[in-house]
Design a protein around this motif. Structure first.
Motif, PDB file in Angstrom:
ATOM      1  N   PRO A 194       0.795  -1.233   0.000  1.00  9.14           N
ATOM      2  CA  PRO A 194       0.000   0.000   0.000  1.00  9.14           C
ATOM      3  C   PRO A 194       0.829   1.285   0.000  1.00  9.14           C
ATOM      4  O   PRO A 194       0.429   2.274  -0.627  1.00  9.14           O
ATOM      5  CB  PRO A 194      -0.828  -0.114   1.280  1.00  9.14           C
ATOM      6  N   ASP A 195       1.993   1.277   0.662  1.00 11.30           N
ATOM      7  CA  ASP A 195       2.801   2.503   0.735  1.00 11.30           C
ATOM      8  C   ASP A 195       3.512   2.828  -0.585  1.00 11.30           C
ATOM      9  O   ASP A 195       4.139   3.880  -0.706  1.00 11.30           O
ATOM     10  CB  ASP A 195       3.809   2.424   1.878  1.00 11.30           C
ATOM     11  N   PRO A 213      -6.311  -6.135  -6.824  1.00  8.59           N
ATOM     12  CA  PRO A 213      -6.236  -6.250  -5.365  1.00  8.59           C
ATOM     13  C   PRO A 213      -6.016  -7.704  -4.928  1.00  8.59           C
ATOM     14  O   PRO A 213      -6.551  -8.622  -5.549  1.00  8.59           O
ATOM     15  CB  PRO A 213      -7.599  -5.737  -4.892  1.00  8.59           C
ATOM     16  N   ILE A 214      -5.202  -7.873  -3.919  1.00  5.14           N
ATOM     17  CA  ILE A 214      -4.967  -9.202  -3.352  1.00  5.14           C
ATOM     18  C   ILE A 214      -5.931  -9.349  -2.194  1.00  5.14           C
ATOM     19  O   ILE A 214      -5.880  -8.609  -1.213  1.00  5.14           O
ATOM     20  CB  ILE A 214      -3.513  -9.357  -2.866  1.00  5.14           C
ATOM     21  N   GLN A 215      -6.830 -10.310  -2.324  1.00  5.48           N
ATOM     22  CA  GLN A 215      -7.856 -10.537  -1.304  1.00  5.48           C
ATOM     23  C   GLN A 215      -7.235 -11.136  -0.055  1.00  5.48           C
ATOM     24  O   GLN A 215      -6.384 -12.012  -0.135  1.00  5.48           O
ATOM     25  CB  GLN A 215      -8.961 -11.443  -1.828  1.00  5.48           C
ATOM     26  N   ALA A 261      -6.605   1.813   0.530  1.00 12.83           N
ATOM     27  CA  ALA A 261      -5.345   2.230   1.165  1.00 12.83           C
ATOM     28  C   ALA A 261      -4.661   1.139   1.986  1.00 12.83           C
ATOM     29  O   ALA A 261      -3.450   1.174   2.169  1.00 12.83           O
ATOM     30  CB  ALA A 261      -5.593   3.461   2.032  1.00 12.83           C
ATOM     31  N   ASP A 262      -5.398   0.173   2.485  1.00 11.57           N
ATOM     32  CA  ASP A 262      -4.810  -0.858   3.348  1.00 11.57           C
ATOM     33  C   ASP A 262      -4.578  -2.187   2.621  1.00 11.57           C
ATOM     34  O   ASP A 262      -4.276  -3.179   3.252  1.00 11.57           O
ATOM     35  CB  ASP A 262      -5.704  -1.078   4.565  1.00 11.57           C
ATOM     36  N   MET A 263      -4.699  -2.189   1.308  1.00  8.26           N
ATOM     37  CA  MET A 263      -4.624  -3.444   0.566  1.00  8.26           C
ATOM     38  C   MET A 263      -3.399  -3.472  -0.352  1.00  8.26           C
ATOM     39  O   MET A 263      -3.046  -2.471  -0.960  1.00  8.26           O
ATOM     40  CB  MET A 263      -5.901  -3.617  -0.268  1.00  8.26           C
ATOM     41  N   SER A 268      -1.714  10.866  -7.149  1.00  7.63           N
ATOM     42  CA  SER A 268      -1.014  11.192  -8.395  1.00  7.63           C
ATOM     43  C   SER A 268      -1.250  10.153  -9.489  1.00  7.63           C
ATOM     44  O   SER A 268      -0.863  10.357 -10.634  1.00  7.63           O
ATOM     45  CB  SER A 268       0.490  11.318  -8.144  1.00  7.63           C
ATOM     46  N   GLY A 269      -1.856   9.026  -9.126  1.00  5.28           N
ATOM     47  CA  GLY A 269      -2.095   7.971 -10.113  1.00  5.28           C
ATOM     48  C   GLY A 269      -0.848   7.186 -10.458  1.00  5.28           C
ATOM     49  O   GLY A 269      -0.760   6.584 -11.523  1.00  5.28           O
ATOM     50  N   LEU A 270       0.126   7.185  -9.544  1.00  5.29           N
ATOM     51  CA  LEU A 270       1.386   6.476  -9.785  1.00  5.29           C
ATOM     52  C   LEU A 270       1.566   5.334  -8.802  1.00  5.29           C
ATOM     53  O   LEU A 270       1.019   5.351  -7.693  1.00  5.29           O
ATOM     54  CB  LEU A 270       2.570   7.437  -9.671  1.00  5.29           C
TER      55      LEU A 270
END
Length: 119
Positions: free
Chosen positions: A69-70, A116-118, A98-100, A76-78
């Motif tokens: 996530p970080d 996304p990784i479930q 934000a947390d995935m 910015s779409g990056l």
């Protein structure tokens, strides 16, 4: 009068490990073709697949990378993968959570598709 098309060819020497050569020889015999023809057909197939799959060294290095996530900058779409910044799209066209963590599933030019990784 029938026109015969001739192809220009080049000769090269290729050295195979003995075990690879023996496997190649058996495959060629099973197909009733020469080893030369087997190699030429294999190389042609590889080149055609490479041209159609947009497979670059860079895309091979970043496909299936997990992006924490970080490393995703939604404002910015990056996204940063291996220290390089790319634009991104999400596979489901949803906003970034934000947390995935996300998985890189496609790379076209400087745009990555991430999934996304479930949990």
């Amino acid at each position: 009068m029938k026109k015969v098309m001739t192809l220009s060819t080049k000769m090269t020497t290729i050295r195979f490990p003995e075990d690879v050569y023996e496997k190649l020889k058996k495959q060629a015999a099973a197909k009733h073709i020469s080893i030369n023809q087997m190699v030429v057909e294999s190389v042609q197939q590889f080149l055609e697949e490479s041209a159609t799959t947009n497979s670059t060294m860079e895309s091979r290095l970043i496909l299936n990378q997990v992006v924490k996530p970080d490393k995703i900058f939604a404002d910015s779409g990056l996204v940063s993968v291996n220290g390089i910044y790319y634009r991104y799209l999400t596979s489901d066209n949803q906003a970034i959570q934000a947390d995935m963590s996300y998985l890189v599933v496609e790379a076209v030019g400087n745009i990555l598709t991430i999934k996304p990784i479930q949990k």
